[in-house]
Write an enzyme that holds these catalytic residues in place. Structure first.
Site, short mmCIF file in Angstrom:
data_model
loop_
_atom_site.label_atom_id
_atom_site.label_comp_id
_atom_site.label_asym_id
_atom_site.label_seq_id
_atom_site.Cartn_x
_atom_site.Cartn_y
_atom_site.Cartn_z
N CYS A 16 0.89 -1.16 0.03
CA CYS A 16 0.06 0.10 0.03
C CYS A 16 0.76 1.13 0.01
CB CYS A 16 -0.90 0.02 1.31
SG CYS A 16 -1.78 -1.45 1.51
N ASN A 50 -1.19 1.22 6.08
CA ASN A 50 -0.13 -0.03 5.28
C ASN A 50 0.19 -0.93 6.24
OD1 ASN A 50 1.52 -1.05 3.71
ND2 ASN A 50 2.92 0.55 3.87
N GLY A 51 0.18 -2.10 5.97
CA GLY A 51 0.42 -3.13 7.04
C GLY A 51 -0.51 -4.11 7.43
N TRP A 75 -3.01 -2.63 -1.81
CA TRP A 75 -2.66 -3.86 -2.11
C TRP A 75 -3.21 -5.06 -1.46
CZ3 TRP A 75 0.90 -8.19 -0.94
CH2 TRP A 75 1.24 -8.56 -2.14
N HIS A 118 20.62 -35.00 -14.10
CA HIS A 118 19.86 -35.85 -13.01
C HIS A 118 18.40 -35.67 -12.95
CE1 HIS A 118 24.03 -36.72 -11.47
NE2 HIS A 118 24.29 -35.42 -11.79
N GLU A 149 18.95 -15.71 -11.40
CA GLU A 149 18.24 -14.16 -11.45
C GLU A 149 17.61 -13.92 -12.93
OE1 GLU A 149 17.27 -12.07 -9.87
OE2 GLU A 149 17.40 -10.17 -10.62
N LYS A 186 6.28 -3.85 -5.24
CA LYS A 186 7.72 -3.53 -5.32
C LYS A 186 8.34 -3.93 -3.94
CE LYS A 186 11.69 -1.67 -6.67
NZ LYS A 186 12.25 -2.52 -7.59
N GLU A 200 8.92 -12.97 -13.96
CA GLU A 200 8.39 -11.85 -13.11
C GLU A 200 7.58 -11.11 -14.42
OE1 GLU A 200 11.69 -9.94 -10.94
OE2 GLU A 200 10.05 -9.80 -9.48
N LYS A 234 13.66 -12.98 -13.59
CA LYS A 234 13.33 -11.73 -14.28
C LYS A 234 12.37 -12.21 -15.46
CE LYS A 234 14.21 -9.24 -12.34
NZ LYS A 234 14.85 -8.92 -11.17
N ARG A 285 4.72 0.69 -5.80
CA ARG A 285 4.72 -0.31 -4.58
C ARG A 285 3.79 -1.09 -4.91
NH1 ARG A 285 6.70 1.97 -0.25
NH2 ARG A 285 5.05 1.09 1.05
O1 M6R Z 1 13.25 -4.67 -1.29
P1 M6R Z 1 13.72 -5.99 -1.33
O2 M6R Z 1 15.20 -6.07 -1.92
O3 M6R Z 1 13.97 -6.51 0.29
O4 M6R Z 1 12.90 -6.97 -2.39
C1 M6R Z 1 13.06 -8.54 -2.29
C2 M6R Z 1 12.28 -8.90 -3.31
O5 M6R Z 1 10.96 -8.94 -2.88
C3 M6R Z 1 12.66 -8.36 -4.55
O6 M6R Z 1 13.85 -8.69 -5.02
C4 M6R Z 1 11.64 -9.07 -5.67
O7 M6R Z 1 12.15 -10.39 -6.00
C5 M6R Z 1 11.87 -8.50 -7.03
N1 M6R Z 1 10.36 -8.38 -7.71
C6 M6R Z 1 12.71 -8.83 -8.08
O8 M6R Z 1 12.50 -8.19 -9.17
#
Ligand code: M6R
Length: 608
Positions: free
Chosen positions: A2, A100-101, A74, A504, A481, A603, A488, A485, A27
């Site tokens: 949020c 928020n929370g 959110w 394996h 990674e 985010k 996502e 990406k 966010r």
């Molecule tokens: O703010 P943070 O680095 O702690 O966030 C960790 C993950 O939520 C963040 O890296 C997430 O995997 C991203 N969407 C990656 O692109």
């Protein structure tokens, strides 16, 4: 997660709130709303969907008033809907709240309030807050919010307005971010600095359980015992433009291109030829370092992947054993921690709930914690013993790129710092590594020139349903990674495997046309990687190879190849990730996906 914005001043609040919320869109959210005080009554407008829907509604039915709170939600408790959107109000609409929370004991509070005659309209945990404030309100809003918060367990950043106390906003935070903006005769609350940057560069950073009262005359901060707090103003030096797209199609593409600068900024004044590594923010002494017998690197998502590279480089240079943990697992597995354990948490936002909880767990057991974070004043930066800021600048796209790159830089700096202090490398070896590292910004710039070939490969492959990323050693960490990406932002299923692990089991998935991205940057593993690639090409896979210039022999085995400019292969993750980021980006664009705001993702993940 949020986003919260609050405004009190002389201007119309509605436009300022919506503009502030637009700066928090990164966010992640599924609904938006505002509550504004006008003529001693509160008008609320909220709706499901994008901020543009709210803007449209406000155009049709404008809300007047110069004091208000706004929110992007959110969903956690209750589906995204008009009713569940914030602000939430008490029954007669005299008190409105944005939050928020998560209020963890909300079921208990809801039952208790119901027994007192309160009625609930939404499925949210948040709705208990306006009712609690109503229950305790006795002519003093701050007092009522303090008493309400006293009943709440969980995490919260809250903004409250009340029409019986119409000239103020009361706010408080615990385990959720909130800052206060200090303008000229106008004041703001917000979840993050970009929301106020068009109006002021002077802010207060709030700590947990600090209350704020904003009036048109100024801002006062209080402890939970109602003692006034004096706080230094934090002056924001980065540019508002840094949070805008700057001519690129998307924030993600802009942020990929900002990486050479972000690498440079993160090394600046820390790595200098002929000088010791300077980390003013890390106070650990040589003696303390000598006693460290184990390091945990703990993080989530992309930051976790940076941690895996960190393990390789710290172990290699300093010979201290390193374990890498996913933060949400670490806290529940009863890890072995004592005062000779060092924890390094990595978090772009510095607000990730799981990472913060792991940090607290380690501190409770006496470990020292170093935070690697991109956000000054974030929760992890304040709770850790030492902080190493990554100077990536604000990262707006949900998919992390430049923050990851600077997290890698931070891990290499820490590894070099440990090696220097523990004398595990000779002066010459250290000097050579530093010199090589300082070449990274220009080498990263060169990697960005590979765009066309990557774009072409993306155009050929974007319709596939599955893809695989392979690598060995450091390349395997980067493959993970690259795979994340792609998932996502393009919603294509993908997996990353260590090259040697393929036979394996996963090789059963390879068939004619399967897309495989193979990284082969480690000289001593090059031939072994080529053999792994042959294993998939003989089964019909279509392979994109990523390797260094000079390794053109790879073309005998792969269908297309991307060449990275030569550098010591020890630093290859900082370069090899760039084509993988671009590949995901162009695949997502080809598929017509919303690159900056992928579905279901936020985010900053401030709930468990
Ligand atoms: O703010 P943070 O680095 O702690 O966030 C960790 C993950 O939520 C963040 O890296 C997430 O995997 C991203 N969407 C990656 O692109």
């Amino acid at each position: 997660m949020c986003g919260i914005v609050g405004y009190i001043g002389k201007r119309q609040a509605s436009a300022i709130l919506v503009e502030g919320l637009s700066k928090l869109e990164y966010r992640g959210y599924d609904s938006a709303g505002v509550a504004i005080i006008d003529n001693n009554s509160i008008d609320v407008m909220k709706c499901k969907g994008r901020l543009a829907n709210l803007e449209e509604k406000l155009k049709e039915t404008p809300i007047e008033g110069t004091i208000g709170i706004g929110h992007t939600r959110w969903a956690t408790h209750g589906e995204p809907s008009d009713l569940n959107s914030h602000p939430h109000s008490n029954e007669d609409g005299t008190i409105s709240v944005v939050h928020n929370g998560i209020i963890e004991n909300y079921i208990h509070l809801r039952e208790w309030l119901t027994s007192k005659g309160y009625k609930f309209k939404s499925e949210t945990d948040t709705e208990v807050i306006p009712h609690l404030v109503d229950y305790f309100y006795n002519g003093d809003l701050l007092d009522a919010v303090m008493k309400a918060v006293g009943k709440m367990e969980g995490s919260y950043a809250i903004g409250v307005i009340c029409n019986s106390d119409p000239d103020k906003i009361v706010a408080v935070r615990k385990d959720s971010p909130m800052i206060v903006g200090l303008g000229e005769n106008e004041f703001f609350i917000a979840s993050d600095i970009p929301a106020v940057l068009n109006h002021t560069r002077d802010v207060y950073l709030l700590n947990d359980k600090e209350f704020v009262v904003l009036t048109k005359d100024g801002v006062k901060l209080f402890t939970e015992e109602k003692e006034e707090i004096r706080r230094d103003i934090y002056h924001v030096t980065w540019n508002a433009d840094a949070a805008e797209k700057g001519g690129y199609e998307d924030f993600m593409l802009k942020e990929i291109h900002e990486q050479p600068k972000a690498i440079k900024d993160t090394m600046t004044s820390r790595i200098m030829p002929g000088k010791p590594i300077t980390l003013d923010e890390i106070k650990i002494t040589r003696e303390e370092l000598e006693n460290i017998n184990k390091i945990y690197v703990v993080a989530c998502g992309t930051a976790y992947h940076a941690g895996i590279v960190g393990k390789y480089v710290i172990e290699k240079l300093s010979r201290i054993p390193v374990e890498v943990d996913i933060a949400s697992e670490f806290r529940y597995r009863n890890p072995i921690i004592d005062k000779n354990t060092l924890m390094i948490v990595i978090s772009q936002s510095g607000e990730t709930a799981d990472t913060l909880a792991a940090l607290r767990e380690a501190k409770n057991h006496g470990a020292r914690v170093i935070a690697v974070t991109n956000v000054v004043g974030s929760s992890v930066s304040r709770e850790a013993d030492d902080v190493l800021y990554t100077w990536a600048g604000p990262e707006i796209a949900v998919a992390s790129t430049k923050a990851y790159e600077t997290q890698l830089v931070a891990m290499y700096i820490i590894a070099l710092f440990f090696a220097e202090n523990k004398k595990t490398l000779s002066k010459e070896e250290l000097e050579d590594l530093k010199k090589e590292m300082l070449l990274l910004p220009e080498k990263a710039e060169e990697c960005l020139k590979n765009k066309e070939i990557i774009q072409r490969y993306a155009a050929q492959t974007y319709t596939h349903k599955d893809m695989f990323f392979l690598g060995r050693g450091l390349d395997y960490a980067v493959a993970m990674e690259g795979s994340l990406k792609l998932k996502e932002i393009s919603y294509i299923h993908s997996e990353a495997y260590a090259g040697g692990e393929l036979k394996h089991g996963p090789i059963a998935l390879i068939e004619k046309g399967t897309v495989v991205v193979a990284l082969a940057t480690q000289d001593e593993l090059f031939e072994k990687m080529v053999s792994n690639v042959k294993e998939v090409t003989t089964r019909g896979a279509h392979v994109l190879g990523v390797t260094f210039e000079g390794n053109e022999s790879i073309e005998k085995t792969v269908d297309s190849a991307i060449y990275l400019p030569r550098i010591n292969p020890f630093f290859s993750p900082l370069l090899s990730v760039i084509p993988l980021q671009l590949f995901s980006y162009y695949v997502a664009v080809q598929k017509g996906c919303d690159v900056d705001k992928p579905r279901n993702l936020a985010k900053s993940v401030t709930v468990e």
